[in-house]
Design a protein around this motif. Structure first.
Motif, short mmCIF file in Angstrom:
data_model
loop_
_atom_site.label_atom_id
_atom_site.label_comp_id
_atom_site.label_asym_id
_atom_site.label_seq_id
_atom_site.Cartn_x
_atom_site.Cartn_y
_atom_site.Cartn_z
N ALA A 92 3.70 0.33 2.31
CA ALA A 92 3.24 -0.47 3.97
C ALA A 92 3.02 -1.93 3.24
O ALA A 92 2.20 -2.14 2.48
N GLY A 93 3.59 -2.91 4.17
CA GLY A 93 3.31 -4.17 3.68
C GLY A 93 4.55 -5.20 4.26
O GLY A 93 5.69 -4.39 4.58
N THR A 97 -0.68 -0.45 7.68
CA THR A 97 -1.65 -0.74 6.47
C THR A 97 -3.06 -0.72 6.94
O THR A 97 -4.02 0.14 6.37
N THR A 116 0.83 -1.35 -0.08
CA THR A 116 0.00 0.02 0.07
C THR A 116 0.84 1.32 -0.05
O THR A 116 1.82 1.43 0.96
N GLU A 131 -5.83 2.18 5.81
CA GLU A 131 -7.08 1.90 5.13
C GLU A 131 -8.16 2.60 6.15
O GLU A 131 -9.24 2.72 5.42
#
Length: 266
Positions: free
Chosen positions: A200-201, A253, A167, A257
Motif C-alpha cells: 500500500a502506498g 494504508t 506498507t 494502520e
C-alpha cells in the motif's frame, strides 16, 4: 289522530337515491364487517403456523443426528473465546469439535499474516500452533514456502520489509469453517478465507488486492490443546467481484494502520 286497527295504512316506498343515509350505511357495512372478519381469521392462521414452524423441529431431525449435525456446522456455539494467547495467538481450546474449528480458524489467520515473512516470527508462530511431533516437518515446509523468491514476488525483502514509504499488507480473513472426520484425537477443518495482499502506498507496483482460498488444516489433540499436524491450500471458492470503486493508496494504508484483526471462536 292515531289510526285504529281497522283503518287502512299507507306505505310509501322511496326511490333508492332518496333512502336515508343511515339505512344505506347499515347495508354497506355488512359486507365490510364480513371482509374484516375473514382478514382477522387469515392473519391469526398465518401467525399460528409461523409460531409452530419455529417451535417444532424439522422432519427427520428429531433424533439429533444427520440434519441437526449438518445445521450445527456453521452456527456459533455460544462458547466464550479462549482466554490465553502465546505469541499473540489464542491457545487452550476446548476438547470439542467447535473447539477444533476455533483453533483451525485462528491458526489460519496466523499462517496468513505478515509475520510469516520474517524468519524469527514465523518460527515462533509455528512453534505455537504445531503438534510437537509434526513441528520439524511443518517448519521446513513453511520456510520453503516463504523463501526469498516468495518474498520478492510480494515486493518485500527476505525479512518481510517493504520498500521505504510503502506498507506491506498480508491478512487472512476467515469467512467460515467446517470439520470432518472428528474423533477425540484428530479432526480435519476446512477454513474458507479471503485475503488481502500487496504493498500500500503511492509508488506501489503491487497494489493491495483480494484473494479467495480454502485452507485445510489437520489437527491433533495433544492432551492439552488442538495443534496443527498438516495443512494444504486450494483456490476459491470466489464470489463475483462487486461493481465497487477501489480505494486510493492512502485510504488502504490508513485502513491497514487503523483497523486491527480479530480472534475467532466457533
Amino acid at each position: 289522530m292515531p289510526l285504529s286497527d281497522d283503518q287502512p295504512r299507507t306505505r310509501t316506498r322511496l326511490p333508492v337515491g332518496e333512502q336515508s343515509s343511515a339505512q344505506s350505511n347499515h347495508r354497506q357495512s355488512r359486507p365490510l364487517r364480513a371482509l374484516l372478519a375473514v382478514l382477522v381469521v387469515v392473519t391469526l392462521l398465518v401467525v399460528a403456523i409461523a409460531i409452530a414452524n419455529r417451535v417444532m423441529p424439522g422432519a427427520g431431525s428429531g433424533d439429533g443426528t444427520s440434519a441437526d449435525h449438518a445445521a450445527a456446522g456453521p452456527a456459533p456455539s455460544g462458547d466464550q473465546p479462549v482466554g490465553t494467547t502465546v505469541n499473540g495467538i489464542p491457545t487452550g481450546y476446548p476438547h470439542t469439535e467447535p473447539g477444533a474449528q476455533s483453533a483451525a480458524t485462528n491458526y489460519a489467520v496466523a499462517i496468513g499474516s505478515a509475520d510469516m515473512f520474517r524468519t524469527d516470527s514465523r518460527h515462533g508462530i509455528v512453534a505455537t500452533i504445531a503438534d510437537p511431533g509434526a513441528l520439524a516437518g511443518l517448519q521446513s515446509r513453511l520456510d520453503q514456502g516463504f523463501s526469498p523468491e516468495t518474498a520478492a514476488r510480494f515486493g518485500v525483502d527476505t525479512q518481510g520489509r517493504p520498500p521505504k514509504g510503502l506498507t506491506f499488507v498480508s491478512r487472512t480473513i476467515p469467512v467460515g469453517a467446517k470439520s470432518s472426520g472428528y474423533t477425540a484425537d484428530s479432526v480435519k477443518v476446512d477454513v474458507w478465507c479471503t485475503g488481502l495482499f500487496g504493498l500500500a502506498g503511492e509508488r506501489s507496483t503491487k497494489p493491495v488486492s483480494e484473494e479467495w482460498f480454502t485452507l485445510s488444516l489437520s489437527l491433533r489433540w495433544t492432551g492439552t490443546d488442538w495443534k496443527l499436524s498438516d495443512y494444504s491450500r486450494a483456490a476459491g471458492p470466489a464470489p463475483i467481484p462487486p461493481d465497487q470503486q477501489a480505494a486510493t493508496a492512502e485510504e488502504i494504508t490508513g485502513a491497514v494502520e487503523q483497523f486491527g484483526g480479530f480472534h475467532y471462536a466457533r
